[in-house]
Design a protein around this motif. Structure first.
Motif, PDB file in Angstrom:
ATOM      1  N   GLU A  35       0.831  -1.194   0.000  1.00 12.80           N
ATOM      2  CA  GLU A  35       0.000   0.000   0.000  1.00 12.80           C
ATOM      3  C   GLU A  35       0.865   1.242   0.000  1.00 12.80           C
ATOM      4  N   THR A 154     -10.037   1.632  -2.187  1.00  7.49           N
ATOM      5  CA  THR A 154      -9.275   2.612  -2.969  1.00  7.49           C
ATOM      6  C   THR A 154      -9.271   3.965  -2.271  1.00  7.49           C
ATOM      7  N   ARG A 157      -6.792   3.912   0.631  1.00  3.35           N
ATOM      8  CA  ARG A 157      -5.406   3.999   0.160  1.00  3.35           C
ATOM      9  C   ARG A 157      -5.077   5.409  -0.329  1.00  3.35           C
ATOM     10  N   GLU A 237     -10.516   4.250 -11.814  1.00  4.16           N
ATOM     11  CA  GLU A 237     -10.124   3.762 -10.490  1.00  4.16           C
ATOM     12  C   GLU A 237      -8.913   2.845 -10.593  1.00  4.16           C
ATOM     13  N   SER A 238      -8.876   1.983 -11.609  1.00  2.94           N
ATOM     14  CA  SER A 238      -7.723   1.099 -11.800  1.00  2.94           C
ATOM     15  C   SER A 238      -6.463   1.911 -12.075  1.00  2.94           C
ATOM     16  N   ARG A 241      -5.268   3.100  -8.746  1.00  2.00           N
ATOM     17  CA  ARG A 241      -4.713   2.015  -7.942  1.00  2.00           C
ATOM     18  C   ARG A 241      -3.345   1.584  -8.477  1.00  2.00           C
ATOM     19  N   GLU A 242      -3.200   1.541  -9.786  1.00  2.00           N
ATOM     20  CA  GLU A 242      -1.912   1.164 -10.369  1.00  2.00           C
ATOM     21  C   GLU A 242      -0.840   2.198 -10.047  1.00  2.00           C
ATOM     22  N   ASP A 245       0.179   1.623  -6.514  1.00  2.00           N
ATOM     23  CA  ASP A 245       1.053   0.444  -6.451  1.00  2.00           C
ATOM     24  C   ASP A 245       2.475   0.797  -6.865  1.00  2.00           C
TER      25      ASP A 245
END
Length: 358
Positions: A35, A154, A157, A237-238, A241-242, A245
């Motif tokens: 995270e 999400t 994070r 959203e992806s 998140r990527e 990461d």
């Protein structure tokens, strides 16, 4: 100031940077990375929230240069484009940098001195145009908030990542996930000594202003942000998140350094390896970067450059480095249009680095 824009747009603009270069740096190649909040150290000196926010230049000045930045001069990738008396120079830029990158390589400086016109993706000084584009494409309407558009995980994070750099969610919750991803990447670049104030575009704009030469744009802020706005909610959203990461694992900065090192060295083989090495495959970000940010825009840029060259001026065209690379890069696309395209000779450039019209 609008009640839905508590974080000054000048700060958002600076930390988001030129979103297309940052998107390539943030392309994720891993799943299940730690995270973001666990790995991102607090950003000393970056107090960007509310009335305490400083200008981007001040933020940059407060961050020490990192030892990993290779000293200049920067070589980049420089091509000479010609046909029937028309001539232009095509230079691959990086949108963030350090003072050690200057002066530019002698060949680049000479080409810039010969030019009577500078052509960039867009005029990065045009704050009003960027602000309007953010309002139109990157902000939720009517007081809406990102919490209504991403999962609880999400959001958690994101809140932790923002907290680590001193930004409360209340200041940026009106912004869409992709812009927040780019903004966080921009902050990480600033922390590592790569500053937008020292990017090639800023340097080139200063040179043009000093000479009084003409400036032309290939695109607009509205067009650039509109491309990101084509991401639906799941992909947006992806994308966020990527980015989280990659930032937490450190791979975002590894990719950024690879791009900057290849630009600094001017090594042709290192430059050509950038697209597969830095963008990767199999993620929303890599697919969007390749299909939309490069493969869609490059032909449009090539057409615009060809149109600009018809005016008879010697143009110095500066575009993001990744636009010059690969089978769909601008040098090959312009060669396919019948232009003679030659890599300006450097010690590291192979002899067959030019492209001839077919």
């Amino acid at each position: 100031m609008s009640p839905y824009l508590p974080l000054p747009l000048c700060i958002i603009r600076s930390l988001a940077g030129l979103v297309f270069s940052l998107a390539a740096f943030a392309a994720s190649g891993s799943e299940g990375a730690p995270e973001a909040s666990a790995e991102l150290a607090p950003a000393s000196g970056i107090a960007v929230a509310g009335a305490a926010a400083h200008s981007a230049h001040t933020l940059a000045a407060q961050q020490p240069a990192r030892a990993g930045i290779r000293p200049g001069p920067g070589h980049g990738a420089l091509f000479r484009i010609s046909r029937d008396g028309e001539m232009a120079y095509l230079f691959g830029t990086i949108h963030v940098g350090a003072t050690s990158f200057y002066p530019l390589a002698p060949q680049v400086s000479q080409a810039l001195a010969e030019a009577t016109q500078l052509v960039l993706e867009l005029d990065t000084r045009a704050d009003a145009a960027f602000d309007q584009a953010v309002a139109r494409h990157a902000s939720y309407a009517g007081g809406d908030h990102i919490r209504h558009h991403v999962s609880a995980d999400t959001l958690r994070r994101l809140v932790k990542a923002l907290h680590a750099v001193g930004i409360p969610l209340s200041d940026v919750g009106h912004l869409k996930p992709w812009l927040l991803a780019n903004m966080l990447t921009g902050i990480a670049l600033e922390k590592n000594g790569f500053q937008r104030a020292h990017g090639n575009e800023s340097f080139l704009l200063d040179a043009v202003q000093a000479r009084g030469a003409r400036l032309a744009e290939l695109e607009s802020a509205d067009y650039q942000l509109s491309l990101f706005d084509t991401l639906d909610e799941d992909r947006a959203e992806s994308y966020l998140r990527e980015a989280l990461d990659d930032l937490s694992s450190g791979s975002a900065m590894k990719k950024a350094r690879a791009v900057i090192d290849a630009w600094t060295s001017g090594d042709a083989d290192a430059l050509e390896a950038l697209i597969p090495d830095t963008i990767g495959a199999g993620t929303v970000t890599s697919d969007f970067t390749l299909r939309t940010l490069l493969d869609r825009r490059n032909p449009e840029m090539a057409q615009r450059i060809a149109h600009i060259m018809k005016d008879g001026k010697v143009s110095f065209v500066g575009v993001g480095l990744l636009h010059l690379l690969g089978a769909n890069g601008l040098p090959r696309l312009l060669a396919q249009r019948g232009y003679r395209v030659e890599r300006v000779v450097q010690a590291s450039a192979p002899k067959d680095a030019g492209f001839r019209p077919r």
